[in-house]
Design an enzyme around this catalytic site. Structure first.
Site, PDB file in Angstrom:
ATOM      1  N   ASP A 182       0.963  -1.280   0.090  1.00  0.00           N
ATOM      2  CA  ASP A 182       0.015   0.090  -0.011  1.00  0.00           C
ATOM      3  C   ASP A 182       0.706   1.208  -0.029  1.00  0.00           C
ATOM      4  O   ASP A 182       2.153   1.058  -0.226  1.00  0.00           O
ATOM      5  CB  ASP A 182      -0.927  -0.038   1.181  1.00  0.00           C
ATOM      6  CG  ASP A 182      -0.146   0.027   2.689  1.00  0.00           C
ATOM      7  OD1 ASP A 182       1.055   0.164   2.611  1.00  0.00           O
ATOM      8  OD2 ASP A 182      -0.854   0.235   3.565  1.00  0.00           O
ATOM      9  N   CYS A 186       3.458  -3.155   3.940  1.00  0.00           N
ATOM     10  CA  CYS A 186       2.564  -1.833   4.371  1.00  0.00           C
ATOM     11  C   CYS A 186       3.576  -0.890   5.019  1.00  0.00           C
ATOM     12  O   CYS A 186       4.665  -1.177   5.299  1.00  0.00           O
ATOM     13  CB  CYS A 186       1.336  -2.461   4.723  1.00  0.00           C
ATOM     14  SG  CYS A 186       1.359  -3.113   6.438  1.00  0.00           S
ATOM     15  N   GLY A 187       2.907  -0.138   5.972  1.00  0.00           N
ATOM     16  CA  GLY A 187       3.665   0.774   6.619  1.00  0.00           C
ATOM     17  C   GLY A 187       4.517   0.270   7.850  1.00  0.00           C
ATOM     18  O   GLY A 187       5.590   0.353   7.901  1.00  0.00           O
ATOM     19  N   GLY A 239       4.057  -3.531   8.084  1.00  0.00           N
ATOM     20  CA  GLY A 239       3.952  -5.001   7.477  1.00  0.00           C
ATOM     21  C   GLY A 239       3.124  -5.618   8.290  1.00  0.00           C
ATOM     22  O   GLY A 239       3.006  -6.855   8.005  1.00  0.00           O
ATOM     23  N   GLY A 245      -0.436  -5.282   8.886  1.00  0.00           N
ATOM     24  CA  GLY A 245      -1.518  -5.511   8.117  1.00  0.00           C
ATOM     25  C   GLY A 245      -1.197  -6.500   7.071  1.00  0.00           C
ATOM     26  O   GLY A 245      -2.289  -7.464   6.689  1.00  0.00           O
ATOM     27  N   ARG A 283       5.982 -32.258  10.289  1.00  0.00           N
ATOM     28  CA  ARG A 283       4.922 -32.517  11.352  1.00  0.00           C
ATOM     29  C   ARG A 283       4.386 -31.101  11.927  1.00  0.00           C
ATOM     30  O   ARG A 283       3.126 -31.033  12.025  1.00  0.00           O
ATOM     31  CB  ARG A 283       5.790 -33.080  12.619  1.00  0.00           C
ATOM     32  CG  ARG A 283       4.930 -33.592  13.683  1.00  0.00           C
ATOM     33  CD  ARG A 283       5.693 -34.372  14.950  1.00  0.00           C
ATOM     34  NE  ARG A 283       6.402 -33.659  15.730  1.00  0.00           N
ATOM     35  CZ  ARG A 283       7.685 -33.588  15.742  1.00  0.00           C
ATOM     36  NH1 ARG A 283       8.347 -34.390  14.930  1.00  0.00           N
ATOM     37  NH2 ARG A 283       8.423 -32.711  16.520  1.00  0.00           N
ATOM     38  N   LYS A 325       0.469 -29.723  11.345  1.00  0.00           N
ATOM     39  CA  LYS A 325      -0.580 -29.408  12.252  1.00  0.00           C
ATOM     40  C   LYS A 325      -1.117 -27.933  12.094  1.00  0.00           C
ATOM     41  O   LYS A 325      -2.324 -27.936  12.220  1.00  0.00           O
ATOM     42  CB  LYS A 325      -0.053 -29.405  13.889  1.00  0.00           C
ATOM     43  CG  LYS A 325       0.378 -30.604  14.301  1.00  0.00           C
ATOM     44  CD  LYS A 325       1.233 -30.666  15.681  1.00  0.00           C
ATOM     45  CE  LYS A 325       1.541 -32.219  16.113  1.00  0.00           C
ATOM     46  NZ  LYS A 325       2.183 -32.266  17.303  1.00  0.00           N
TER      47      LYS A 325
HETATM   48  C1  RB5 Z   1      -1.742   2.549   6.525  1.00  0.00           C
HETATM   49  O1  RB5 Z   1      -1.374   3.899   6.983  1.00  0.00           O
HETATM   50  C2  RB5 Z   1      -0.950   1.446   7.527  1.00  0.00           C
HETATM   51  O2  RB5 Z   1      -1.792   1.359   8.645  1.00  0.00           O
HETATM   52  C3  RB5 Z   1      -0.644   0.346   6.670  1.00  0.00           C
HETATM   53  O3  RB5 Z   1       0.519   0.605   5.785  1.00  0.00           O
HETATM   54  C4  RB5 Z   1      -0.155  -0.722   7.715  1.00  0.00           C
HETATM   55  O4  RB5 Z   1       0.954   0.001   8.329  1.00  0.00           O
HETATM   56  C5  RB5 Z   1      -1.026  -1.516   8.383  1.00  0.00           C
HETATM   57  O5  RB5 Z   1      -0.638  -2.647   8.992  1.00  0.00           O
END
Ligand code: RB5
Length: 153
Positions: A14, A72-73, A75, A77, A143, A147
């Site tokens: 993003d 992402c900002g 990582g 998310g 293994r 799981k």
């Molecule tokens: C977006 O501003 C931010 O929340 C996203 O890039 C990320 O860091 C989410 O985990």
């Protein structure tokens, strides 16, 4: 430096990792890897990481790329999202040891990183290490992963 054989790699981000993605793509291509870009294709502060990470993860599971890189900002998310796709083993990695061991032991197929938490040199080291590593196939790891895979059944 290229430690492993060339791979077909997917990458997604993003706005939080847009600049890092652009830099990593150039380095990946210079190192001989084939790169599939899942976006974002421009810096849009209003975009949402699932819109890029989900298609990347689905393409990894389909075998159309060998490994995925999700940014992402933070990582976080990206990792939460990627791990919702059955067959994905994504890890948020910000250290060299985990970039290697995450593949060797845990068969990580998507590496997640924060564009706002690490610099490009560290990110490139992590990506190189992740791509050069291979799953050990050791019985104890099979293994344990068995799981984990039962959760998706
Ligand atoms: C977006 O501003 C931010 O929340 C996203 O890039 C990320 O860091 C989410 O985990």
């Amino acid at each position: 430096m290229t430690l492993g054989l060339s791979k077909r790699v997917g990458i997604a981000t993003d706005h939080g990792g847009f600049a890092l993605k652009e830099e990593l793509m150039a380095q990946l291509r210079a190192a001989g890897h084939e790169v599939v870009d899942f976006g974002a294709y421009g810096l849009n502060p209003g975009d949402d990481y699932p819109d890029f990470v989900i298609p990347l993860a689905q393409t990894v599971v389909a075998g159309q790329v060998e490994r995925g890189i999700a940014i992402c900002g933070s990582g976080v998310g990206a990792a939460v999202c990627a791990n919702k796709i059955p067959g994905i083993r994504a890890g948020l990695v910000h250290d060299h040891f985990s970039a290697r061991q995450g593949v060797e032991d845990d068969h990580m197929n998507v590496i997640c990183m924060g564009g706002r938490t690490i610099g490009p040199a560290v990110a490139w080291d992590l990506v190189e290490t992740f791509l050069a590593a291979e799953f050990s196939g050791a019985e104890r790891h099979l293994r344990r992963l068995g799981k984990v895979a039962l959760l998706e059944a």
